[in-house]
Design an enzyme around this catalytic site. Structure first.
Site, short mmCIF file in Angstrom:
data_model
loop_
_atom_site.label_atom_id
_atom_site.label_comp_id
_atom_site.label_asym_id
_atom_site.label_seq_id
_atom_site.Cartn_x
_atom_site.Cartn_y
_atom_site.Cartn_z
NE ARG A 262 -3.63 -0.15 1.42
CZ ARG A 262 -4.28 -1.69 2.40
NH1 ARG A 262 -3.47 -1.50 3.86
NH2 ARG A 262 -4.98 -1.87 2.29
N GLY A 263 2.17 1.54 0.77
CA GLY A 263 2.94 2.36 0.47
C GLY A 263 3.54 2.74 -0.93
#
Length: 476
Positions: free
Chosen positions: A369-370
């Site tokens: 997700r980062g």
């Protein structure tokens, strides 16, 4: 006069009708009146109201046939009465363009309006640093969207993934949908709310008066295609946090309660604010926010004075002060609308994408997700500035707020998360983590000075004291 058996049969039939509407019968009695015997079923007020609509329901069943009976079995969605058309008027709030300093906060909020897929903002900081004021003033910059008229879920007239159940059914049947415009909604979740108010629940009033299962939409339905703001998010009850997390992760809200089975879209930008002194957030909730910003008190005298004078001028004449800032607000709003049009054409070189993943791997960010959020935020920043190619400098401006809250917590580590991310960024993008070390250090922390070499002298053996034993002869 009807016979006793006939009266008992009619009472049983009445009880059966009332029981199907989930309404309790209080008592039954026989009333003697004149020459004939009459009877009356004393039920609750809601039961008497339901009896009055029996004829209307019979006519509806006759006209609608199986379709009406099917709708009655499935349950209906309750809208806000006659005024169900949503009119999202802009409340009088402190102008967003008059917030002094806090540039990182304003940039994060603006980028989320440009691209809602970034995933929201978490704002943590000291008391009285304009956290909630900044979020509530963001409503002035929200653009207008097309929605289906008289719909409780802010349904899109063209995208089936953003449609409520009734609108999607009409869309599949190729029926014409009446549309209207409304401002992107902003829904605030109070701390005292309950789970059924967030998810929605059965409409008790409609169930008692008409005997139908009706769904009363909650805050998640109202926030669809908009913003969901949670003030003091670190004090929110864990059960409510789980409900919001499920909807934020999948973009859908499923309601299974009191005989209601319904799924509707709940795609929103989640914004939270709080004071870290009052408690920490769970890691699961931290990871759901696309960006995180730490706000500190302003100590510059000129900036503090300017902000105080702006606040006093606004309190003296809110509408007049907002009117004075209308030109600046419209310019920023137009810039956001233009950025949303440029955004699909923004490109990112593969080499930069590899380096973004390298930074995430170097600081041990869990999941992917980062990587995704950094890429989307960098593209939104480029579009906001009117360009179409992402550079390494653009990534450096937003990578800190995108990754700092995703690092693993270590009680023994006192280094700031944003500082760790910037060291990793310098290592991957510039070849050395210590490059421009003094500029990378946050909030005036100075780089360590190199130690001066000391002149080493040969160590002398200590002289023995007078009369002390010096060992055996011959060094034994």
């Amino acid at each position: 006069p009807p016979s006793t058996a006939r009266r008992e049969t009619r009472v049983r039939e009445t009880r059966a009708r009332v029981r199907t509407r989930a309404i309790r019968v209080v008592s039954c009695r026989v009333v003697e009146g004149g020459m004939m015997t009459t009877w009356r079923c004393a039920t609750t007020r809601a039961a008497r109201g339901a009896a009055r609509v029996d004829k209307r329901r019979a006519r509806a069943r006759g006209a609608g046939g199986a379709a009406s009976r099917g709708a009655a079995r499935r349950g209906v969605i309750r809208y806000a009465g006659e005024d169900s058309t949503k009119v999202n008027e802009v409340a009088t709030t402190f102008p967003f363009v008059k917030i002094v300093a806090q540039e990182e906060l304003k940039l994060a909020l603006t980028l989320n309006v440009v691209d809602a897929r970034i995933g929201g903002v978490l704002i943590m900081g000291d008391r009285g640093t304009a956290k909630s004021v900044s979020v509530r003033s963001l409503v002035q910059l929200l653009p207008e969207i097309d929605v289906v008229e008289n719909d409780a879920f802010n349904s899109s007239p063209t995208d089936p993934e953003l449609m409520g159940p009734d609108v999607r059914a009409k869309f599949n049947r190729k029926e014409a949908l009446k549309t209207t415009k409304m401002r992107v909604p902003m829904v605030e979740v109070p701390l005292g709310t309950t789970e059924d108010r967030i998810c929605g629940t059965i409409d008790i009033e409609k169930a008692l008066s008409e005997g139908t299962k009706a769904y009363d939409p909650g805050l998640l339905a109202k926030a669809n295609r908009g913003l969901l703001y949670i003030d003091e998010v670190n004090l929110l009850d864990d059960s409510l946090v789980d409900v919001v997390l499920d909807s934020a992760a999948g973009g859908w809200n499923t309601v299974e309660r009191e005989g209601i089975s319904l799924t509707h879209p709940a795609k929103f930008i989640m914004i939270g604010s709080g004071n870290p002194e009052e408690g920490e957030l769970r890691p699961q909730l931290l990871d759901r926010f696309g960006m995180a910003v730490n706000i500190r008190t302003i100590y510059d005298l000129d900036q503090r004075t300017e902000l105080v004078m702006n606040k006093l001028a606004y309190e003296k004449d809110p509408k007049g002060y907002t009117k004075e800032c209308e030109v600046e607000t419209n310019e920023l709003k137009a810039k956001i609308v233009a950025a949303q049009k440029i955004l699909p054409n923004v490109t990112l070189d593969r080499d930069l994408a590899l380096k973004i993943s390298g930074v995430c791997a170097l600081v041990n960010v869990d999941g992917l997700r980062g990587d995704i959020v950094v890429t989307r935020a960098a593209k939104a920043l480029v579009a906001f500035e009117g360009r179409d190619v992402v550079t390494a400098e653009d990534i450096g401006r937003i990578i800190g707020p995108c990754l700092s809250h995703r690092l693993r917590k270590d009680a023994m580590d006192t280094m700031d998360g944003s500082f760790k991310v910037m060291l990793a960024f310098n290592k991957i993008f510039k070849g050395s983590a210590m490059l421009n070390f003094a500029e990378t250090m946050a909030e005036g922390i100075k780089a360590p000075e190199p130690e001066k070499p000391k002149d080493e002298k040969p160590k002398e053996k200590p002289k023995p004291k007078a009369g002390a034993w010096s060992g055996l002869p011959g060094g034994r």
